[in-house]
Write a protein that holds these residues in place. Structure first.
Motif, short mmCIF file in Angstrom:
data_model
loop_
_atom_site.label_atom_id
_atom_site.label_comp_id
_atom_site.label_asym_id
_atom_site.label_seq_id
_atom_site.Cartn_x
_atom_site.Cartn_y
_atom_site.Cartn_z
N TRP A 177 -17.32 26.49 48.50
CA TRP A 177 -17.02 26.50 49.93
C TRP A 177 -16.25 25.24 50.33
CZ3 TRP A 177 -16.85 29.60 53.98
CH2 TRP A 177 -17.51 30.84 53.91
N GLU A 178 -16.68 24.13 49.79
CA GLU A 178 -16.04 22.86 50.16
C GLU A 178 -14.60 22.78 49.65
OE1 GLU A 178 -18.49 19.77 48.67
OE2 GLU A 178 -20.19 20.23 50.01
N ASN A 179 -14.34 23.36 48.48
CA ASN A 179 -13.02 23.23 47.85
C ASN A 179 -12.08 24.41 48.09
OD1 ASN A 179 -13.79 20.75 46.72
ND2 ASN A 179 -14.73 21.78 44.95
N ALA A 180 -12.58 25.44 48.74
CA ALA A 180 -11.77 26.65 48.92
C ALA A 180 -10.64 26.41 49.91
CB ALA A 180 -12.64 27.79 49.40
N LYS A 181 -9.48 26.98 49.60
CA LYS A 181 -8.35 26.95 50.53
C LYS A 181 -8.38 28.22 51.36
CE LYS A 181 -5.31 24.22 47.55
NZ LYS A 181 -4.00 24.16 46.84
N ASP A 182 -8.43 28.03 52.64
CA ASP A 182 -8.60 29.17 53.54
C ASP A 182 -7.26 29.85 53.81
OD1 ASP A 182 -9.90 30.97 55.07
OD2 ASP A 182 -10.31 29.63 56.74
N ASP A 183 -6.61 30.32 52.75
CA ASP A 183 -5.30 30.97 52.89
C ASP A 183 -5.50 32.47 53.12
OD1 ASP A 183 -4.00 28.59 52.48
OD2 ASP A 183 -3.77 28.89 50.33
N PHE A 184 -4.99 32.92 54.25
CA PHE A 184 -5.06 34.33 54.62
C PHE A 184 -3.64 34.88 54.55
CE2 PHE A 184 -5.86 37.53 58.23
CZ PHE A 184 -6.33 38.48 57.34
N ILE A 185 -3.36 35.70 53.52
CA ILE A 185 -1.99 36.15 53.26
C ILE A 185 -1.90 37.66 53.47
CG2 ILE A 185 -0.15 36.28 51.55
CD1 ILE A 185 -1.31 33.80 50.24
N LEU A 186 -0.86 38.08 54.17
CA LEU A 186 -0.64 39.49 54.46
C LEU A 186 0.72 39.92 53.93
CD1 LEU A 186 -1.79 39.59 58.21
CD2 LEU A 186 -3.17 40.01 56.16
N CYS A 187 0.89 41.24 53.83
CA CYS A 187 2.16 41.83 53.40
C CYS A 187 2.46 43.01 54.30
CB CYS A 187 2.06 42.28 51.94
SG CYS A 187 3.52 43.15 51.33
N ASP A 188 3.70 43.10 54.80
CA ASP A 188 4.05 44.24 55.66
C ASP A 188 4.68 45.36 54.83
OD1 ASP A 188 6.71 43.56 55.17
OD2 ASP A 188 7.02 42.64 57.13
N ASP A 189 5.14 46.40 55.50
CA ASP A 189 5.69 47.56 54.80
C ASP A 189 7.00 47.28 54.09
OD1 ASP A 189 3.63 49.32 55.36
OD2 ASP A 189 4.48 49.94 57.27
N GLN A 190 7.66 46.18 54.45
CA GLN A 190 8.92 45.81 53.80
C GLN A 190 8.70 44.80 52.66
OE1 GLN A 190 8.89 46.14 57.39
NE2 GLN A 190 9.65 48.18 56.81
N LEU A 191 7.43 44.69 52.25
CA LEU A 191 7.05 43.76 51.17
C LEU A 191 7.40 42.31 51.51
CD1 LEU A 191 7.89 45.66 47.83
CD2 LEU A 191 5.68 45.38 48.98
N LYS A 192 7.27 41.97 52.77
CA LYS A 192 7.42 40.59 53.21
C LYS A 192 6.04 39.96 53.33
CE LYS A 192 11.76 41.31 55.71
NZ LYS A 192 12.45 41.23 57.03
N PHE A 193 5.85 38.86 52.62
CA PHE A 193 4.55 38.19 52.57
C PHE A 193 4.57 36.98 53.50
CE2 PHE A 193 5.05 40.48 48.67
CZ PHE A 193 3.79 40.96 48.36
#
Length: 317
Positions: free
Chosen positions: A242-258
């Motif tokens: 928990w202390e070392n985790a990077k809280d990266d929330f990554i999404l991808c749309d229908d055009q494969l853009k991240f």
């Protein structure tokens, strides 16, 4: 096929214990089967005699002279009697369903076998009650027959066996049930494996402003892993993680853009859903427009998205 063979070995072991008459020669066994068939025919309302005739025609001593169709006829008669003239304490329903199931197994009609194994477990519960040791024991053993080929159906029965044994009155409990906990764990592992296969190419889907976005990474999960377990990673993480985790929330749309969602915007991309089930319209499950869900991609689309995700991660280190 390997799972089916493992299941067959377990069932045949139990079946031989139930019906073996090892002292008979093939000829003697055949005579005995015909004798029991005549008794059953003369007493069409006697469920026990119908069941004994069914057993007789699948006796291992018959070898290549087993008569599975005749056995099935008598087992079905026993089951019909159990429905028309229920006598719970004789467990005719549970036993006849079990017999029909094993006959279907020997006929290599596996779907029918699984159906009747499940019906047998339910039959014992109906006849004897949920907390009877026979009911509990059959859920444990019959559930194990189905565990490899049908884990989605087997696991609930095996888990019920452990739960019900714990909650049963003390004079009804199976003693030393904990010694079978390896079966409980095995059933859970088979269930996880089946669900992992099922959700291998699936991703969470969320909506914002009418557009859909695939969730490809959360704090403790990303699409490199199967979807199963993505919601429990927070629960399993250690304090150090928990202390070392990077809280990266990554999404991808229908055009494969991240894109990584900025901290201040995370509340705008929530996984929310609502379901309504109404007793007056029971076949319709109602959701709401824009509800989140699990979306199943085909392998090619999933792998293409995975390549894009890896490239995005590499370029944004």
């Amino acid at each position: 096929m390997r799972k089916i063979m493992m299941m067959l070995a377990a069932v045949l072991c139990c079946w031989v214990t139930t019906v073996a008459n090892a002292q008979n020669t093939q000829e003697q066994a055949l005579k005995e089967a015909e004798k029991k068939a005549k008794l059953a025919d003369k007493n069409p309302k006697n469920g026990k005699m119908q069941l004994e005739a069914a057993y007789a025609f699948v006796n291992d001593e018959l070898g290549d002279k087993k008569e599975l169709d005749r056995a099935l006829t008598y087992a079905n008669r026993a089951y019909k009697i159990s429905q028309e003239h229920p006598a719970p304490q004789d467990t005719l329903k549970g036993l006849s369903c079990y017999a029909i199931g094993v006959i279907y197994m020997q006929k290599q009609s596996y779907e029918n076998f699984f159906d009747f194994m499940e019906m047998a477990m339910d039959g014992f519960q109906e006849e004897l009650g949920r907390y009877d040791p026979v009911t509990i024991g059959t859920k444990l053993t019959y559930g194990s027959f189905m565990m490899g080929p049908q884990p989605l159906r087997a696991f609930p029965k095996i888990q019920e066996a452990f739960n019900d044994n714990e909650n049963a009155p003390k004079d009804k409990r199976i003693e030393k049930m904990e010694e079978a906990n390896v079966l409980q764990e095995w059933a859970l592992e088979m269930l996880i494996a089946e669900q992992t296969r099922r959700f291998r190419y699936a991703l969470p889907l969320i909506f914002k402003d009418g557009k859909r976005y695939f969730v490809v990474q959360t704090k403790f999960w990303n699409m490199e892993r199967p979807l199963v377990g993505w919601q429990v990673q927070d629960e399993l993480a250690t304090d150090e993680e928990w202390e070392n985790a990077k809280d990266d929330f990554i999404l991808c749309d229908d055009q494969l853009k991240f894109f990584a969602v900025p901290e201040e915007e995370k509340d705008k991309y929530k996984f929310v859903f609502h379901f309504n089930h109404k007793v007056w319209n029971p076949r319709k499950l109602e959701g709401q427009e824009g509800d989140s869900r699990i979306f199943f991609l085909n392998p090619d689309s999933y792998n293409k998205m995975l390549e894009g995700f890896r490239a995005f991660k590499t370029n944004n280190k």
